[in-house]
Design a protein around this motif. Structure first.
Motif, PDB file in Angstrom:
ATOM      1  N   PRO B 122       0.804  -1.241   0.000  1.00 11.93           N
ATOM      2  CA  PRO B 122       0.000   0.000   0.000  1.00 11.93           C
ATOM      3  C   PRO B 122       0.832   1.283   0.000  1.00 11.93           C
ATOM      4  O   PRO B 122       0.320   2.339   0.358  1.00 11.93           O
ATOM      5  N   LYS B 123       2.087   1.238  -0.452  1.00 17.69           N
ATOM      6  CA  LYS B 123       2.995   2.376  -0.286  1.00 17.69           C
ATOM      7  C   LYS B 123       2.607   3.645  -1.058  1.00 17.69           C
ATOM      8  O   LYS B 123       3.114   4.718  -0.772  1.00 17.69           O
ATOM      9  N   SER B 124       1.721   3.535  -2.067  1.00 18.05           N
ATOM     10  CA  SER B 124       1.401   4.724  -2.869  1.00 18.05           C
ATOM     11  C   SER B 124       0.225   5.534  -2.351  1.00 18.05           C
ATOM     12  O   SER B 124      -0.059   6.594  -2.878  1.00 18.05           O
ATOM     13  N   VAL B 125      -0.486   5.034  -1.345  1.00 18.95           N
ATOM     14  CA  VAL B 125      -1.631   5.803  -0.851  1.00 18.95           C
ATOM     15  C   VAL B 125      -1.251   6.617   0.382  1.00 18.95           C
ATOM     16  O   VAL B 125      -0.251   6.352   1.037  1.00 18.95           O
ATOM     17  N   THR B 126      -2.070   7.599   0.671  1.00 19.93           N
ATOM     18  CA  THR B 126      -1.772   8.519   1.757  1.00 19.93           C
ATOM     19  C   THR B 126      -1.562   7.751   3.072  1.00 19.93           C
ATOM     20  O   THR B 126      -2.237   6.750   3.340  1.00 19.93           O
ATOM     21  N   THR B 127      -0.582   8.197   3.851  1.00 18.38           N
ATOM     22  CA  THR B 127      -0.070   7.447   5.005  1.00 18.38           C
ATOM     23  C   THR B 127      -1.158   6.890   5.922  1.00 18.38           C
ATOM     24  O   THR B 127      -1.109   5.725   6.296  1.00 18.38           O
ATOM     25  N   ALA B 128      -2.134   7.729   6.268  1.00 21.29           N
ATOM     26  CA  ALA B 128      -3.145   7.303   7.233  1.00 21.29           C
ATOM     27  C   ALA B 128      -3.916   6.087   6.713  1.00 21.29           C
ATOM     28  O   ALA B 128      -4.186   5.149   7.470  1.00 21.29           O
ATOM     29  N   ILE B 129      -4.267   6.107   5.437  1.00 20.66           N
ATOM     30  CA  ILE B 129      -5.009   4.983   4.859  1.00 20.66           C
ATOM     31  C   ILE B 129      -4.087   3.776   4.709  1.00 20.66           C
ATOM     32  O   ILE B 129      -4.467   2.647   5.011  1.00 20.66           O
ATOM     33  N   ALA B 130      -2.837   4.017   4.289  1.00 22.70           N
ATOM     34  CA  ALA B 130      -1.884   2.911   4.119  1.00 22.70           C
ATOM     35  C   ALA B 130      -1.651   2.178   5.436  1.00 22.70           C
ATOM     36  O   ALA B 130      -1.592   0.949   5.463  1.00 22.70           O
ATOM     37  N   ILE B 131      -1.540   2.932   6.535  1.00 21.94           N
ATOM     38  CA  ILE B 131      -1.343   2.300   7.845  1.00 21.94           C
ATOM     39  C   ILE B 131      -2.546   1.432   8.183  1.00 21.94           C
ATOM     40  O   ILE B 131      -2.403   0.300   8.654  1.00 21.94           O
ATOM     41  N   GLY B 132      -3.748   1.951   7.898  1.00 21.00           N
ATOM     42  CA  GLY B 132      -4.970   1.185   8.150  1.00 21.00           C
ATOM     43  C   GLY B 132      -5.008  -0.101   7.347  1.00 21.00           C
ATOM     44  O   GLY B 132      -5.356  -1.163   7.869  1.00 21.00           O
ATOM     45  N   ILE B 133      -4.606  -0.027   6.061  1.00 27.32           N
ATOM     46  CA  ILE B 133      -4.607  -1.215   5.201  1.00 27.32           C
ATOM     47  C   ILE B 133      -3.578  -2.221   5.718  1.00 27.32           C
ATOM     48  O   ILE B 133      -3.848  -3.410   5.848  1.00 27.32           O
ATOM     49  N   SER B 134      -2.374  -1.724   6.025  1.00 27.53           N
ATOM     50  CA  SER B 134      -1.290  -2.586   6.495  1.00 27.53           C
ATOM     51  C   SER B 134      -1.715  -3.363   7.746  1.00 27.53           C
ATOM     52  O   SER B 134      -1.473  -4.563   7.856  1.00 27.53           O
ATOM     53  N   GLU B 135      -2.379  -2.659   8.677  1.00 25.67           N
ATOM     54  CA  GLU B 135      -2.870  -3.299   9.896  1.00 25.67           C
ATOM     55  C   GLU B 135      -3.849  -4.426   9.554  1.00 25.67           C
ATOM     56  O   GLU B 135      -3.777  -5.516  10.109  1.00 25.67           O
ATOM     57  N   LYS B 136      -4.735  -4.130   8.592  1.00 22.44           N
ATOM     58  CA  LYS B 136      -5.799  -5.082   8.241  1.00 22.44           C
ATOM     59  C   LYS B 136      -5.262  -6.342   7.567  1.00 22.44           C
ATOM     60  O   LYS B 136      -5.812  -7.420   7.757  1.00 22.44           O
ATOM     61  N   ILE B 137      -4.200  -6.189   6.727  1.00 26.75           N
ATOM     62  CA  ILE B 137      -3.756  -7.347   5.943  1.00 26.75           C
ATOM     63  C   ILE B 137      -2.584  -8.083   6.571  1.00 26.75           C
ATOM     64  O   ILE B 137      -2.072  -9.036   6.002  1.00 26.75           O
ATOM     65  N   GLY B 138      -2.118  -7.617   7.733  1.00 27.41           N
ATOM     66  CA  GLY B 138      -1.037  -8.328   8.408  1.00 27.41           C
ATOM     67  C   GLY B 138       0.354  -7.851   8.031  1.00 27.41           C
ATOM     68  O   GLY B 138       1.332  -8.575   8.177  1.00 27.41           O
TER      69      GLY B 138
END
Lengths: 115, 224
Positions: B122-138
């Protein structure tokens, strides 16, 4: 006093988004769902722009500082980054380049002859 | 609650922001410099991350409401979105998908571990959303945060020049490419050179955040 209304709406939509992802077991972050709910409410007129505008812009403008605490968590992963420096940094740079070029060329192709 | 973590964060971010307003360059990015400095302070003094986060977590918590607040700029840009709906939709669909796949596959080809692949996707999306995605997918949210900022710095430093190099002059194409590839930091740079491209870039960032958070978790399931 109006700030409380704005913040209550923003935090409320965040809570709603989190609740929806939890109940429906979704993979989308609750904050993103909350944003979509708020956007929908603005578009339908359920929420008026001036109720949330000032508080929302305050939060968006000051987003930078909020990345620091999660970013500092990197201290725990320095070993991992060192051992995987090549895949991490090559993928980062190449993927950025490919994304920039593909998006630009796709849109340029669509707009050929528009202007 | 120990107030030192949040105080330290605010002081250091304030000082680097002052530096950045005096010397505007990608290497004076206050977020990245603050992360490096605080990480060095914690390491140097042997302070555990948990005791730093005891109060600094308040700032992190605000990322959720801040993402919700992105609805306001998107709502205000609804006329621009309507005008360029086709370009925006296809640009984000193509660029957003390529961003995920290229990061994931290149890292895998070079021997990246699964947690690295999930953190970089998720490195290309804005940090706040990327952190949320990263948390969700492990993935590792902290690693994602840093990779997102580094990606943004690339866009901030080089996006307009690179677009010039491949001879893309169309302003909508330039804005979309910048926002989709390098989120807010790229947007901050291109808006200095062209207001329309900057506005499109900001919208592309927000919409690509939504697109990626909907697509990425499912795509990753297929790729894993």
């Amino acid at each position: 006093m109006k700030a409380y209304r704005g913040l209550a709406i923003i935090f409320g939509f965040y809570a709603l988004g989190e609740l929806a992802t939890y109940i429906l077991n979704l993979t989308v972050p609750g904050s993103v769902l909350g944003m979509l709910f708020l956007l929908g409410s603005l578009l339908t007129g359920l929420i008026k722009l001036e109720w949330v505008e000032g508080e929302a812009e305050l939060l968006v403008r000051n987003m930078s500082v909020m990345f620091i605490p999660p970013g500092v968590g990197i201290v725990a992963y320095l070993g991992l980054i060192k051992s995987q420096a090549v895949p991490i940094f090559v993928a980062l740079v190449l993927s950025f380049l490919v994304t920039l070029v593909v998006t630009a060329k796709t849109v340029e192709f669509l707009r050929r002859g528009v202007e | 609650m120990n107030p030192l973590g949040i105080t330290l964060t605010l002081i250091i971010f304030y000082l680097f922001s002052e530096l950045h307003s005096r010397r505007r360059a990608f290497y004076t990015n206050p977020v990245l410099l603050s992360i490096i400095t605080i990480a060095a302070v914690l390491k140097g003094f042997g302070i555990p991350y948990e005791s730093y986060m005891d109060s600094a977590v308040i700032l992190k918590f605000l990322l959720g409401p801040a993402v919700v607040s992105l609805a306001v700029p998107v709502y205000k840009g609804r006329e621009t979105i309507k005008t360029y709906a086709g370009e925006i939709a296809l640009g984000i669909a193509a660029g957003g998908t390529v961003a995920i796949l290229s990061a994931f596959y290149i890292a895998r080809l070079l021997g990246g571990s699964e947690e690295v692949l999930l953190s970089i996707a998720p490195k290309s999306v804005t940090t706040a959303i990327a952190i949320g995605i990263s948390e969700k997918i492990g993935g590792i949210p902290a690693l994602t945060a840093v990779l997102v900022i580094l990606t943004g710095l690339l866009g901030n430093a080089f996006a307009p020049e690179l677009l010039g190099l491949i001879r893309v002059r169309d302003r909508i194409a330039r804005g979309l490419a910048t926002g989709v590839s390098s989120h807010g930091l790229g947007t901050a740079r291109i808006i200095l050179e062209d207001e329309l491209a900057g506005a499109v870039s900001g919208l592309a960032m927000a919409l690509n955040g939504v697109f990626t958070s909907l697509l990425l978790p499912h795509l990753i399931e297929l790729l894993k």
